[in-house]
Design a protein around this motif. Structure first.
Motif, PDB file in Angstrom:
ATOM      1  N   MET A   1       0.840  -1.205   0.000  1.00  0.00           N
ATOM      2  CA  MET A   1       0.000   0.000   0.000  1.00  0.00           C
ATOM      3  C   MET A   1       0.878   1.259   0.000  1.00  0.00           C
ATOM      4  O   MET A   1       1.916   1.292   0.642  1.00  0.00           O
TER       5      MET A   1
ATOM      6  N   GLN B   1      -5.390   2.379 -17.753  1.00  0.00           N
ATOM      7  CA  GLN B   1      -4.485   1.223 -17.713  1.00  0.00           C
ATOM      8  C   GLN B   1      -3.928   0.889 -19.092  1.00  0.00           C
ATOM      9  O   GLN B   1      -4.586   1.100 -20.115  1.00  0.00           O
TER      10      GLN B   1
ATOM     11  N   ALA C   1       5.285  -0.673  -8.358  1.00  0.00           N
ATOM     12  CA  ALA C   1       4.413  -1.631  -7.658  1.00  0.00           C
ATOM     13  C   ALA C   1       4.879  -1.794  -6.208  1.00  0.00           C
ATOM     14  O   ALA C   1       4.066  -1.806  -5.280  1.00  0.00           O
TER      15      ALA C   1
ATOM     16  N   GLY D   1       3.742   0.828  -4.053  1.00  0.00           N
ATOM     17  CA  GLY D   1       2.286   0.862  -3.874  1.00  0.00           C
ATOM     18  C   GLY D   1       1.596   1.857  -4.779  1.00  0.00           C
ATOM     19  O   GLY D   1       0.446   2.231  -4.542  1.00  0.00           O
TER      20      GLY D   1
ATOM     21  N   VAL E   1       1.401   1.519  -8.358  1.00  0.00           N
ATOM     22  CA  VAL E   1       0.691   0.874  -9.477  1.00  0.00           C
ATOM     23  C   VAL E   1       0.362  -0.578  -9.100  1.00  0.00           C
ATOM     24  O   VAL E   1       0.965  -1.164  -8.196  1.00  0.00           O
ATOM     25  N   ASP E   2      -0.608  -1.141  -9.823  1.00  0.00           N
ATOM     26  CA  ASP E   2      -0.960  -2.560  -9.706  1.00  0.00           C
ATOM     27  C   ASP E   2      -0.759  -3.208 -11.080  1.00  0.00           C
ATOM     28  O   ASP E   2      -1.025  -2.577 -12.109  1.00  0.00           O
TER      29      ASP E   2
ATOM     30  N   VAL F   1      -2.525  -5.667 -13.351  1.00  0.00           N
ATOM     31  CA  VAL F   1      -3.939  -6.046 -13.298  1.00  0.00           C
ATOM     32  C   VAL F   1      -4.304  -7.165 -14.270  1.00  0.00           C
ATOM     33  O   VAL F   1      -5.484  -7.409 -14.513  1.00  0.00           O
TER      34      VAL F   1
ATOM     35  N   GLN G   1       2.218  -7.531 -19.547  1.00  0.00           N
ATOM     36  CA  GLN G   1       1.410  -7.257 -18.355  1.00  0.00           C
ATOM     37  C   GLN G   1       0.612  -5.961 -18.518  1.00  0.00           C
ATOM     38  O   GLN G   1       1.131  -4.971 -19.036  1.00  0.00           O
TER      39      GLN G   1
ATOM     40  N   VAL H   1      -0.862  -2.717 -16.749  1.00  0.00           N
ATOM     41  CA  VAL H   1      -0.499  -1.942 -15.562  1.00  0.00           C
ATOM     42  C   VAL H   1      -1.541  -0.851 -15.351  1.00  0.00           C
ATOM     43  O   VAL H   1      -1.999  -0.228 -16.319  1.00  0.00           O
TER      44      VAL H   1
ATOM     45  N   SER I   1      -2.548   2.217  -8.797  1.00  0.00           N
ATOM     46  CA  SER I   1      -3.068   1.456  -7.661  1.00  0.00           C
ATOM     47  C   SER I   1      -4.502   1.892  -7.342  1.00  0.00           C
ATOM     48  O   SER I   1      -4.805   3.088  -7.309  1.00  0.00           O
ATOM     49  N   ARG I   2      -5.347   0.888  -7.094  1.00  0.00           N
ATOM     50  CA  ARG I   2      -6.737   1.207  -6.752  1.00  0.00           C
ATOM     51  C   ARG I   2      -6.858   1.833  -5.369  1.00  0.00           C
ATOM     52  O   ARG I   2      -7.933   2.283  -4.974  1.00  0.00           O
ATOM     53  N   ARG I   3      -5.775   1.846  -4.631  1.00  0.00           N
ATOM     54  CA  ARG I   3      -5.828   2.411  -3.282  1.00  0.00           C
ATOM     55  C   ARG I   3      -5.444   3.898  -3.245  1.00  0.00           C
ATOM     56  O   ARG I   3      -5.509   4.523  -2.208  1.00  0.00           O
TER      57      ARG I   3
END
Lengths: 395, 395
Positions: A1, A25, A50, A53, A55-56, A58, A70, A72, A75-77
């Motif tokens: 996070m 994305q 990543a 915290g 980027v994710d 996905v 991948q 990218v 981050s959803r947070r």
């Protein structure tokens, strides 16, 4: 996070974050193409982002004819808070990393009550919106604030704002930063609205533009090369006191014939009341003792000739000022926003007519003059853009 | 020796070249500090630049407490040519890498004779200046050109210039490039003069400024963050057709009351002739049949009240337009140049008075409004700056 205060470590990471914010994305391969980095270098930077915290990863992208890349996303947070403080209202929104609105609310206020009381109200409203999203305990990534007056960005405070007694040099940034536990950026409301248009309004693809706010007062946000231009003292765009009539009414600033004294919400309300009392508009007389700018718009829509003339005359004055600024600045777009822009087509038609007649053909050949599509959300989205520009940068 | 078309290989080299151009010779240690590169990295880049013939090592610096550092300067063999084409004259200068004037000359012309004839005259004048420096055979590093009309930089040509029949889209860049064997950049004369001020005039330390040229016509060069701002169609700064008087004289552009129709060299000459013929100025009557803008200045200096009133009235109109632009743009400096700026103090005093009275206090608090110090050389130095910005860049 993402921890509070997490920033990209280099300019490649900063560019990747802004790209993901503005375009959503993307596959690692697309990101590499966009920022001109090799596959292996993009892979390293994405992995670091990543770890931070920010980027994710996905999923996997469709194949481009080899190994699938991948996907990218930010981050959803990530949570930006956009705050738009007006003279009589507060708007608050919680936004994700791409500046999509997750929740928002509005409260009445009176900035004359002073900064301590109003900022407390702001903090309560932010808590309320976050509670609605069940995110009260989660960290805030950053906070952007628009305020109706001249701002010193270095201090994160207003400087001698005419309509906000008690606010001069009050530490807005530090107060909200301490309460919300996140970095805060403060800017003039018109600049913030221009950023909102740039991010998700009509202006998305335009790099040089003017955003004209016609509210109680009149101001202009100037965008040069996709960035807000603030001038050497931060007062650029303060067009409300350009003289439009040597014999016009005396303005609050002490000069005569300022644009803002001739048109804008306060001037419209004043003219409407005078017309109502002198019997020149039966429609406005029904709204006594205090017909508003909005009443003038309603009256015009209902066919009141006096109100229509008032709007046309105001549009003409705005148009003359804009014609000069268009010749000078040669923008790619002019967006008209703010409460009085709600007067709509008769106002826009008059402004267009004057600008197209009075500016150089070369400057107006492909120049759209449009009403803001975002309306009330330009401020909070722009405030999110303001702070995300700062968080998604190395420094 | 620098070969034609030699460019820096990366952005570090480009920054080093611009630094040496703007600040003169420096030690390798100072260069490293300024561009934030390690000693060994600076040594490598300087060596490459020396191999390319772009810099010379010119000796050893004073010790800073260790081994003495090499002094580095731009190669003494760099030669920029600055060309300023006016409606009735051509100015040519040969400049070294630091844009110092090595030689210059001027010739009368008439742009209405068309581009082929005028550019031939330009090429002859360049040869003459270079012959005077005994450099006829040596290569030219780059050529900058200012022309009095709207320019398409992509084409290196004028586009529909009002006062230059036959020039529209004529390939100025390619014609001069072929004749002088060097890269060429073409820009509007006002932008070029603003660059000259930025390089070696009053504006050296200012990043946001306005350069107002009052010549036969009136235009404005806009500098944002140390770079010329051109607008989306390249017409930014075209302030000559801003309306200053709804009932003023008809302008060549077809509108009424344009700034340029009310003031500027052509308007002054017209008003002077009318006053002379109607007996309002005995002084100007002595200059019939065609008193010039310069005669108005001489008459004012000699005490002719009509001429002084004419200058004050013009300064008042320029001042009103500038007051609006200063409120809008919040510049750090306003420079007044061009032939009519030779009217000097009475003009400047009137402009200052109106701007300081009519612009926002925040925008004018520290705003100097000054006459150009460079006068006639602003154009050729600025043209050199224009092409050196391009040569000293990676692309």
């Amino acid at each position: 996070m993402a921890r509070v205060g997490t920033r990209p470590e280099n300019r490649h990471q900063a560019r990747l974050l802004r790209l993901l914010r503005d375009s959503g994305q993307q596959s690692r391969a697309e990101l590499g193409d966009a920022v001109e980095l090799s596959k292996s270098k993009v892979a390293i930077e994405v992995e670091r982002l990543a770890d931070l915290g920010l980027v994710d990863v996905v999923g996997l992208a469709a194949s481009r004819g080899g190994r699938r890349s991948q996907m990218v996303a930010l981050s959803r947070r990530l949570r930006f808070v956009g705050i738009d403080i007006g003279a009589t209202s507060i708007d608050v929104a919680v936004l994700d990393g791409e500046l999509n609105l997750l929740g928002q609310d509005r409260a009445e206020t009176d900035v004359r009550r002073g900064p301590a009381s109003v900022l407390e109200q702001v903090i309560d409203l932010v808590a309320k919106v976050r509670a609605g999203l069940a995110e009260e305990g989660a960290p805030v990534t950053g906070v952007g604030v628009g305020v109706p007056g001249p701002v010193s960005q270095a201090e994160g405070a207003l400087v001698a704002p005419p309509i906000m007694p008690g606010w001069s040099r009050f530490p807005i940034r530090d107060t909200l930063g301490a309460a919300l536990g996140a970095p805060v950026m403060v800017d003039n409301d018109v600049n913030v609205m221009a950023l909102g248009e740039l991010h998700s309004g009509t202006a998305r693809s335009v790099r040089d533009l003017l955003f004209v706010k016609i509210g109680t007062g009149i101001g202009c946000g100037i965008v040069v090369g996709g960035e807000i231009y603030r001038g050497v003292n931060g007062s650029a765009g303060d067009i409300g006191h350009i003289q439009v009539d040597g014999h016009g009414p005396v303005c609050a600033c002490g000069n005569t014939g300022c644009l803002e004294a001739a048109f804008g919400g306060a001037a419209l309300a004043r003219d409407a009341e005078a017309a109502a009392r002198s019997g020149r508009s039966a429609w406005l007389a029904e709204r006594l003792p205090h017909p508003s700018a909005r009443d003038v718009g309603d009256a015009a829509a209902a066919g009141d000739p006096f109100s229509l003339a008032l709007i046309r005359d105001g549009g003409n004055r705005i148009g003359k000022v804009l014609a000069s600024l268009v010749s000078f600045f040669n923008p790619g777009l002019v967006v008209i926003g703010g409460g009085v822009a709600g007067l709509g087509h008769p106002l826009l038609a008059e402004i267009r007519s004057v600008v197209y007649r009075r500016s150089l053909p070369l400057a107006t050949g492909n120049l759209p003059i449009v009403l803001s599509e975002l309306g009330g959300t330009a401020g909070v989205v722009g405030a999110g853009r303001l702070i995300s520009d700062s968080v998604f940068a190395t420094n």
